[in-house]
Design a protein around this motif. Structure first.
Motif, PDB file in Angstrom:
ATOM      1  N   UNK A   7       0.832  -1.206   0.000  1.00 46.76           N
ATOM      2  CA  UNK A   7       0.000   0.000   0.000  1.00 46.76           C
ATOM      3  C   UNK A   7       0.864   1.252   0.000  1.00 46.76           C
ATOM      4  N   UNK A   8       0.252   2.415  -0.307  1.00 46.12           N
ATOM      5  CA  UNK A   8       0.992   3.675  -0.265  1.00 46.12           C
ATOM      6  C   UNK A   8       1.611   3.964   1.110  1.00 46.12           C
ATOM      7  N   UNK A   9       1.037   3.382   2.167  1.00 51.30           N
ATOM      8  CA  UNK A   9       1.578   3.611   3.507  1.00 51.30           C
ATOM      9  C   UNK A   9       2.889   2.867   3.713  1.00 51.30           C
ATOM     10  N   UNK A  10       3.195   1.909   2.836  1.00 48.07           N
ATOM     11  CA  UNK A  10       4.434   1.149   2.941  1.00 48.07           C
ATOM     12  C   UNK A  10       4.256  -0.235   3.541  1.00 48.07           C
ATOM     13  N   UNK A  11       3.097  -0.500   4.113  1.00 46.35           N
ATOM     14  CA  UNK A  11       2.841  -1.821   4.688  1.00 46.35           C
ATOM     15  C   UNK A  11       2.364  -2.781   3.606  1.00 46.35           C
ATOM     16  N   UNK A  13      -0.350  -5.639   2.751  1.00 46.02           N
ATOM     17  CA  UNK A  13      -1.731  -5.802   3.206  1.00 46.02           C
ATOM     18  C   UNK A  13      -1.847  -6.784   4.366  1.00 46.02           C
ATOM     19  N   UNK A  14      -1.075  -7.854   4.332  1.00 43.83           N
ATOM     20  CA  UNK A  14      -1.196  -8.862   5.377  1.00 43.83           C
ATOM     21  C   UNK A  14      -0.695  -8.364   6.735  1.00 43.83           C
ATOM     22  N   UNK A  15       0.040  -7.252   6.772  1.00 45.69           N
ATOM     23  CA  UNK A  15       0.501  -6.668   8.038  1.00 45.69           C
ATOM     24  C   UNK A  15      -0.457  -5.606   8.578  1.00 45.69           C
ATOM     25  N   UNK A  16      -1.438  -5.239   7.803  1.00 40.65           N
ATOM     26  CA  UNK A  16      -2.362  -4.162   8.175  1.00 40.65           C
ATOM     27  C   UNK A  16      -3.527  -4.705   8.997  1.00 40.65           C
ATOM     28  N   UNK A  17      -3.900  -3.973  10.050  1.00 44.72           N
ATOM     29  CA  UNK A  17      -5.007  -4.434  10.883  1.00 44.72           C
ATOM     30  C   UNK A  17      -6.331  -4.433  10.123  1.00 44.72           C
TER      31      UNK A  17
END
Length: 86
Positions: A7-11, A13-17
């Motif tokens: 993602x644009x945030x750098x995470x 997807x599987x690490x995102x809550x």
């Protein structure tokens, strides 16, 4: 790594809550529990101004401290209808 999952945030997807299924399942279970016990009706009523003022008076909190002592804790429940309808 699949570029679609970064993602644009750098995470990834599987690490995102927000990607985690258990977050949505838990929110759904909470919503069901609230509905089964009609807690949404109670909390919506408590969020209305007069309700927390009466509760503050019952707890013998001075009029100037009712908001800080009681009211601000019920303010969040004004959003209960939106939560229950989502």
């Amino acid at each position: 790594m699949d570029k679609k999952l970064v993602c644009p945030c750098g995470l990834t997807c599987c690490d995102c809550m927000f990607y985690k299924k258990e977050i949505y399942e838990t929110a759904y279970k909470l919503k069901e529990l609230i509905m089964n016990h009609e807690l949404d009706r109670f909390l919506t009523l408590c969020s209305k101004r007069k309700s927390w003022e009466v509760l503050g008076e019952h707890l013998d909190i001075s009029e100037s401290q009712i908001w800080d002592g009681v009211g601000k804790h019920f303010d969040v429940f004004k959003q209960m209808p939106e939560f229950m309808n989502s």
